[in-house]
Design an enzyme around this catalytic site. Structure first.
Site, PDB file in Angstrom:
ATOM      1  N   LYS A  76      49.937  40.927  36.662  1.00 15.85           N
ATOM      2  CA  LYS A  76      50.212  40.918  38.109  1.00 15.85           C
ATOM      3  C   LYS A  76      50.358  39.496  38.643  1.00 15.85           C
ATOM      4  CE  LYS A  76      46.395  43.288  39.076  1.00 15.85           C
ATOM      5  NZ  LYS A  76      45.771  43.763  37.842  1.00 15.85           N
ATOM      6  N   ARG A 127      42.793  48.768  45.192  1.00 14.58           N
ATOM      7  CA  ARG A 127      42.202  49.145  43.916  1.00 14.58           C
ATOM      8  C   ARG A 127      41.458  50.470  44.009  1.00 14.58           C
ATOM      9  NH1 ARG A 127      42.036  43.699  41.668  1.00 14.58           N
ATOM     10  NH2 ARG A 127      41.410  43.740  39.496  1.00 14.58           N
ATOM     11  N   ARG A 139      42.777  35.028  27.365  1.00 12.73           N
ATOM     12  CA  ARG A 139      42.669  34.330  28.651  1.00 12.73           C
ATOM     13  C   ARG A 139      41.255  33.790  28.852  1.00 12.73           C
ATOM     14  NH1 ARG A 139      44.352  37.515  34.046  1.00 12.73           N
ATOM     15  NH2 ARG A 139      42.239  38.293  33.959  1.00 12.73           N
ATOM     16  N   ARG A 191      37.467  32.147  32.259  1.00 16.81           N
ATOM     17  CA  ARG A 191      37.131  33.048  33.354  1.00 16.81           C
ATOM     18  C   ARG A 191      35.966  33.932  32.939  1.00 16.81           C
ATOM     19  NH1 ARG A 191      41.575  36.660  36.567  1.00 16.81           N
ATOM     20  NH2 ARG A 191      40.021  38.320  36.455  1.00 16.81           N
ATOM     21  N   ARG A 244      35.545  46.719  33.093  1.00 16.70           N
ATOM     22  CA  ARG A 244      36.644  46.679  34.066  1.00 16.70           C
ATOM     23  C   ARG A 244      37.690  47.749  33.770  1.00 16.70           C
ATOM     24  NH1 ARG A 244      38.050  40.769  32.993  1.00 16.70           N
ATOM     25  NH2 ARG A 244      39.828  40.999  34.390  1.00 16.70           N
TER      26      ARG A 244
HETATM   27  P1  ATP Z   1      45.318  40.558  36.496  1.00 12.85           P
HETATM   28  O1  ATP Z   1      44.938  39.948  35.203  1.00 12.85           O
HETATM   29  O2  ATP Z   1      46.370  41.643  36.303  1.00 12.85           O
HETATM   30  O3  ATP Z   1      45.731  39.561  37.504  1.00 12.85           O
HETATM   31  P2  ATP Z   1      42.451  41.217  36.952  1.00 12.85           P
HETATM   32  O4  ATP Z   1      41.904  42.594  37.123  1.00 12.85           O
HETATM   33  O5  ATP Z   1      42.118  40.502  35.710  1.00 12.85           O
HETATM   34  O6  ATP Z   1      44.023  41.319  37.122  1.00 12.85           O
HETATM   35  P3  ATP Z   1      41.687  40.075  39.553  1.00 12.85           P
HETATM   36  O7  ATP Z   1      42.680  40.839  40.345  1.00 12.85           O
HETATM   37  O8  ATP Z   1      41.754  38.627  39.596  1.00 12.85           O
HETATM   38  O9  ATP Z   1      41.790  40.330  38.009  1.00 12.85           O
HETATM   39  O10 ATP Z   1      40.220  40.608  40.013  1.00 12.85           O
HETATM   40  C1  ATP Z   1      39.031  40.120  39.463  1.00 12.85           C
HETATM   41  C2  ATP Z   1      37.815  40.877  40.012  1.00 12.85           C
HETATM   42  O11 ATP Z   1      37.707  40.694  41.444  1.00 12.85           O
HETATM   43  C3  ATP Z   1      37.825  42.401  39.833  1.00 12.85           C
HETATM   44  O12 ATP Z   1      37.355  42.798  38.570  1.00 12.85           O
HETATM   45  C4  ATP Z   1      36.897  42.852  40.992  1.00 12.85           C
HETATM   46  O13 ATP Z   1      35.549  42.698  40.687  1.00 12.85           O
HETATM   47  C5  ATP Z   1      37.230  41.879  42.102  1.00 12.85           C
HETATM   48  N1  ATP Z   1      38.297  42.408  42.981  1.00 12.85           N
HETATM   49  C6  ATP Z   1      39.570  41.914  43.084  1.00 12.85           C
HETATM   50  N2  ATP Z   1      40.297  42.647  43.942  1.00 12.85           N
HETATM   51  C7  ATP Z   1      39.473  43.638  44.393  1.00 12.85           C
HETATM   52  C8  ATP Z   1      39.641  44.742  45.280  1.00 12.85           C
HETATM   53  N3  ATP Z   1      40.817  44.996  45.886  1.00 12.85           N
HETATM   54  N4  ATP Z   1      38.584  45.556  45.501  1.00 12.85           N
HETATM   55  C9  ATP Z   1      37.413  45.326  44.917  1.00 12.85           C
HETATM   56  N5  ATP Z   1      37.185  44.327  44.057  1.00 12.85           N
HETATM   57  C10 ATP Z   1      38.190  43.486  43.785  1.00 12.85           C
HETATM   58 MG    MG Z   2      45.095  38.243  38.728  1.00 12.93          MG
END
Ligand code: ATP
Ligand code: MG
Length: 189
Positions: A14, A89, A128, A134, A145
């Site tokens: 994303k 989400r 990553r 991270r 997750r």
């Molecule tokens: P990607 O790698 O596709 O960018 P990702 O799931 O690794 O996605 P982030 O979108 O950066 O990572 O989100 C990291 C964390 O932040 C999530 O696991 C969650 O705990 C929190 N978070 C992010 N967005 C939301 C949301 N809309 N509602 C609740 N928690 C969120």
């Molecule tokens: Mg992201």
């Protein structure tokens, strides 16, 4: 105004594709994950709350996320459009987004579902974690997750299908190839 929801499991790409969309279409980008990581880095109250959830692979409570989202959205002036990355989400967040946009005479233009097989997600996120450090990109937290994704987030696929906004994107292949598929959808809007 284009309001694009970029959707997918953790590690689906994303953030990568959002950066390209920002550049090509001149859009504003809201990444809720980036907003939360900045709060953690700055040691704010919100950051302290968020860290507990993120390190545990859980979602931040809806009410908190919805407030954050609205305030970031309203900070964009004369925007050509917005990419929502990592939000919604949950079904509650999707409903809140719909209401928030309707109150501003707007709506979601399209939801792009970047689909990537689970083994590939694991490989990408572990890599990553090694490269960026991270904290939530470690095997144990990634597994949590993905469980949260399946139980709380994936139901949005049917929700957006019913809302007539759903578009499937194959999230495996070259970054350029995936971007071309995304642009083909946006250029038809
Ligand atoms: P990607 O790698 O596709 O960018 P990702 O799931 O690794 O996605 P982030 O979108 O950066 O990572 O989100 C990291 C964390 O932040 C999530 O696991 C969650 O705990 C929190 N978070 C992010 N967005 C939301 C949301 N809309 N509602 C609740 N928690 C969120
Ligand atoms: Mg992201």
């Amino acid at each position: 105004m284009l309001n694009i929801v970029i959707f997918g499991a953790p590690g689906s790409g994303k953030g990568t594709q959002s950066a390209r969309l920002v550049e090509k279409y001149g859009l504003n980008h809201i990444s809720t994950g980036d907003v939360l990581r900045a709060e953690i880095k700055n040691g704010t109250e919100l950051g302290k709350t968020a860290k507990g959830y993120i390190d545990n692979g859980q979602l931040i409570p809806d009410a908190l996320m919805i407030d954050i989202l609205a305030s970031v959205f309203d900070s964009f002036k004369d925007s050509k459009g917005v990419i929502f990355d990592g939000f919604p989400r949950t079904i509650a967040q999707a409903e809140a987004l719909k209401t928030m946009l309707a109150e501003r005479n707007q709506e979601v233009s399209v939801m792009l579902d970047l689909e990537v097989p689970e083994e590939e997600l694991m490989t990408r996120l572990i890599k990553r974690g090694q490269e960026s450090g991270r904290a939530d990109d470690n095997e144990e937290t990634i597994k949590k997750r993905l469980v949260v994704y399946h139980s709380q987030t994936a139901p949005l696929i049917d929700w957006y299908k019913k809302d007539g906004k759903y578009s499937h994107i194959k999230g495996v292949g070259t970054m350029d190839g995936i971007f071309a598929d995304i642009c083909a959808v946006i250029d038809k809007l």
